[in-house]
Design a protein around this motif. Structure first.
Motif, PDB file in Angstrom:
ATOM      1  N   LEU A 161      -7.594   0.682  -2.523  1.00  0.00           N
ATOM      2  CA  LEU A 161      -6.661  -0.349  -3.080  1.00  0.00           C
ATOM      3  C   LEU A 161      -7.408  -1.097  -3.719  1.00  0.00           C
ATOM      4  O   LEU A 161      -7.069  -1.721  -4.894  1.00  0.00           O
ATOM      5  CB  LEU A 161      -5.231  -0.949  -2.128  1.00  0.00           C
ATOM      6  CG  LEU A 161      -4.381   0.353  -1.887  1.00  0.00           C
ATOM      7  CD1 LEU A 161      -2.576   0.030  -1.325  1.00  0.00           C
ATOM      8  CD2 LEU A 161      -3.392   1.287  -3.028  1.00  0.00           C
ATOM      9  N   SER A 212      -7.511   5.552  -4.883  1.00  0.00           N
ATOM     10  CA  SER A 212      -5.737   6.085  -4.023  1.00  0.00           C
ATOM     11  C   SER A 212      -5.099   7.327  -4.010  1.00  0.00           C
ATOM     12  O   SER A 212      -5.374   7.283  -2.631  1.00  0.00           O
ATOM     13  CB  SER A 212      -4.728   5.277  -4.191  1.00  0.00           C
ATOM     14  OG  SER A 212      -4.598   4.868  -5.535  1.00  0.00           O
ATOM     15  N   GLN A 252      -5.343   3.214  -8.674  1.00  0.00           N
ATOM     16  CA  GLN A 252      -3.946   4.467  -8.894  1.00  0.00           C
ATOM     17  C   GLN A 252      -4.975   5.523  -8.643  1.00  0.00           C
ATOM     18  O   GLN A 252      -4.468   6.358  -8.160  1.00  0.00           O
ATOM     19  CB  GLN A 252      -4.047   4.567 -10.206  1.00  0.00           C
ATOM     20  CG  GLN A 252      -2.608   3.185 -10.237  1.00  0.00           C
ATOM     21  CD  GLN A 252      -3.385   1.535 -10.608  1.00  0.00           C
ATOM     22  OE1 GLN A 252      -4.660   1.511 -11.942  1.00  0.00           O
ATOM     23  NE2 GLN A 252      -2.715   0.859 -10.751  1.00  0.00           N
ATOM     24  N   TYR A 276       0.883   0.308   0.462  1.00  0.00           N
ATOM     25  CA  TYR A 276       0.960   0.238  -1.373  1.00  0.00           C
ATOM     26  C   TYR A 276       2.297  -0.606  -1.567  1.00  0.00           C
ATOM     27  O   TYR A 276       1.691  -1.201  -2.615  1.00  0.00           O
ATOM     28  CB  TYR A 276       1.273   1.805  -1.374  1.00  0.00           C
ATOM     29  CG  TYR A 276       0.993   1.469  -3.006  1.00  0.00           C
ATOM     30  CD1 TYR A 276      -0.408   2.425  -3.318  1.00  0.00           C
ATOM     31  CD2 TYR A 276       2.497   1.908  -3.713  1.00  0.00           C
ATOM     32  CE1 TYR A 276      -1.048   2.038  -5.012  1.00  0.00           C
ATOM     33  CE2 TYR A 276       1.918   2.657  -4.839  1.00  0.00           C
ATOM     34  CZ  TYR A 276       0.826   2.370  -5.584  1.00  0.00           C
ATOM     35  OH  TYR A 276       0.800   2.931  -6.875  1.00  0.00           O
ATOM     36  N   PHE A 303      -7.527   3.099   3.683  1.00  0.00           N
ATOM     37  CA  PHE A 303      -6.915   2.661   1.910  1.00  0.00           C
ATOM     38  C   PHE A 303      -7.033   1.803   1.441  1.00  0.00           C
ATOM     39  O   PHE A 303      -6.420   1.396   0.164  1.00  0.00           O
ATOM     40  CB  PHE A 303      -5.385   3.256   2.700  1.00  0.00           C
ATOM     41  CG  PHE A 303      -4.767   3.490   1.415  1.00  0.00           C
ATOM     42  CD1 PHE A 303      -4.540   4.376   0.152  1.00  0.00           C
ATOM     43  CD2 PHE A 303      -3.031   2.951   1.693  1.00  0.00           C
ATOM     44  CE1 PHE A 303      -3.742   5.080  -0.164  1.00  0.00           C
ATOM     45  CE2 PHE A 303      -2.256   3.388   0.189  1.00  0.00           C
ATOM     46  CZ  PHE A 303      -2.320   4.089   0.370  1.00  0.00           C
ATOM     47  N   PHE A 339       1.093   4.451   5.321  1.00  0.00           N
ATOM     48  CA  PHE A 339       0.339   4.443   3.320  1.00  0.00           C
ATOM     49  C   PHE A 339       1.403   3.749   2.105  1.00  0.00           C
ATOM     50  O   PHE A 339       1.570   2.405   1.849  1.00  0.00           O
ATOM     51  CB  PHE A 339       0.165   5.155   3.454  1.00  0.00           C
ATOM     52  CG  PHE A 339      -0.979   5.608   4.187  1.00  0.00           C
ATOM     53  CD1 PHE A 339      -2.229   4.880   3.813  1.00  0.00           C
ATOM     54  CD2 PHE A 339      -1.415   7.793   4.607  1.00  0.00           C
ATOM     55  CE1 PHE A 339      -3.258   5.902   4.982  1.00  0.00           C
ATOM     56  CE2 PHE A 339      -2.929   8.002   4.975  1.00  0.00           C
ATOM     57  CZ  PHE A 339      -3.340   6.778   5.246  1.00  0.00           C
ATOM     58  N   ALA A 340       3.155   3.927   2.185  1.00  0.00           N
ATOM     59  CA  ALA A 340       3.547   3.682   1.763  1.00  0.00           C
ATOM     60  C   ALA A 340       4.051   2.403   1.946  1.00  0.00           C
ATOM     61  O   ALA A 340       4.081   1.402   0.526  1.00  0.00           O
ATOM     62  CB  ALA A 340       4.791   4.275   1.874  1.00  0.00           C
ATOM     63  N   LEU A 359       2.995   6.905  -2.860  1.00  0.00           N
ATOM     64  CA  LEU A 359       3.036   6.229  -4.219  1.00  0.00           C
ATOM     65  C   LEU A 359       3.305   5.268  -5.036  1.00  0.00           C
ATOM     66  O   LEU A 359       3.544   5.600  -5.875  1.00  0.00           O
ATOM     67  CB  LEU A 359       1.475   6.151  -5.125  1.00  0.00           C
ATOM     68  CG  LEU A 359       0.297   6.683  -4.382  1.00  0.00           C
ATOM     69  CD1 LEU A 359      -0.762   7.804  -4.526  1.00  0.00           C
ATOM     70  CD2 LEU A 359      -0.420   5.069  -4.183  1.00  0.00           C
ATOM     71  N   TRP A 384       1.184  -4.159  -1.464  1.00  0.00           N
ATOM     72  CA  TRP A 384      -0.049  -4.316  -2.772  1.00  0.00           C
ATOM     73  C   TRP A 384       0.046  -4.842  -3.728  1.00  0.00           C
ATOM     74  O   TRP A 384       0.066  -5.349  -4.819  1.00  0.00           O
ATOM     75  CB  TRP A 384      -1.341  -2.984  -2.714  1.00  0.00           C
ATOM     76  CG  TRP A 384      -2.903  -3.089  -3.725  1.00  0.00           C
ATOM     77  CD1 TRP A 384      -3.472  -4.328  -3.502  1.00  0.00           C
ATOM     78  CD2 TRP A 384      -2.297  -2.584  -4.922  1.00  0.00           C
ATOM     79  NE1 TRP A 384      -4.221  -4.067  -4.661  1.00  0.00           N
ATOM     80  CE2 TRP A 384      -3.687  -2.547  -4.988  1.00  0.00           C
ATOM     81  CE3 TRP A 384      -1.949  -1.752  -5.128  1.00  0.00           C
ATOM     82  CZ2 TRP A 384      -3.655  -2.525  -6.630  1.00  0.00           C
ATOM     83  CZ3 TRP A 384      -1.969  -0.503  -6.390  1.00  0.00           C
ATOM     84  CH2 TRP A 384      -3.133  -1.113  -6.759  1.00  0.00           C
ATOM     85  N   MET A 385       0.944  -3.052  -4.440  1.00  0.00           N
ATOM     86  CA  MET A 385       2.620  -3.456  -5.282  1.00  0.00           C
ATOM     87  C   MET A 385       2.828  -4.759  -5.520  1.00  0.00           C
ATOM     88  O   MET A 385       3.109  -5.404  -6.673  1.00  0.00           O
ATOM     89  CB  MET A 385       3.079  -2.448  -5.144  1.00  0.00           C
ATOM     90  CG  MET A 385       2.129  -1.337  -5.510  1.00  0.00           C
ATOM     91  SD  MET A 385       1.140  -1.204  -6.759  1.00  0.00           S
ATOM     92  CE  MET A 385       2.733  -1.594  -8.276  1.00  0.00           C
TER      93      MET A 385
END
Length: 192
Positions: free
Chosen positions: A29, A123, A120, A69, A25, A65-66, A142, A72-73
């Motif tokens: 990303l 992912s 996006q 993510y 994952f 995963f959240a 996401l 990363w954001m």
């Protein structure tokens, strides 16, 4: 105090078992292995430091995963200029065991097409097709709406279809998908 230690140990053990999936994952990303490894390290450190945020009963993979993510954001938001869409050469998207050599040429071409998608789209497609999450679960990971995930996956598939201009490319894509996500024995028996 004992409950906190139990939760921390639970999160640590689950993270260890999920490392290959989380790394995949992270590659999706970040788009390249070096940036993905950095993201994975930072994400795991964050999850361990904030393991109290995990609530038992929540699917651990969806939470992890959240969190990755979100990491990363957060990294994207901190930079004065957003990180480029690391596309690399596509080798990060090859199925396990494929090398990119001529024998694996179809897989290599397909992985390059996937690498060219936006993060996006990559992912969303990975969560739906690779991790087999439901659209609403992928939307939670996401931090978006279910409709947005459906649109991202649709755009990813349309983009891949547009890049496959010949029958050979379509056959290569089908073979690659089968190689990435083979049928289980139960599915094979049910279709016979």
């Amino acid at each position: 105090m004992a409950d906190t230690r139990q939760n921390e140990e639970f999160v640590r053990l689950k993270l260890i078992s999920m490392l290959p999936r989380l790394r995949r994952f992270a590659v999706v990303l970040a788009g390249e292995t070096q940036a993905a490894d950095t993201l994975l390290r930072e994400g795991c450190e964050r999850m361990l430091a904030e393991c109290h945020r995990y609530r038992r009963g929540t699917p651990f993979d969806r939470w992890a995963f959240a969190e990755l993510y979100g990491c990363w954001m957060g990294a994207l938001r901190e930079h004065p200029m957003p990180m480029p869409r690391g596309r690399g050469d596509g080798t990060a998207f090859l199925p396990d065991g494929a090398s990119g050599r001529s024998a694996d040429g179809d897989a290599a071409r397909m992985s390059q097409m996937v690498a060219a998608l936006s993060p996006q789209q990559r992912s969303a497609a990975l969560l739906i097709y690779g991790e087999k999450l439901a659209y609403h679960d992928a939307a939670k990971v996401l931090d978006t709406t279910t409709q947005s995930v459906i649109a991202r996956v649709g755009r990813a598939l349309a983009s891949l279809m547009n890049r496959m201009t010949t029958g050979a490319a379509v056959n290569a894509a089908a073979a690659t998908v089968k190689q990435l996500y083979p049928e289980s024995p139960a599915t094979k028996q049910a279709s016979q």
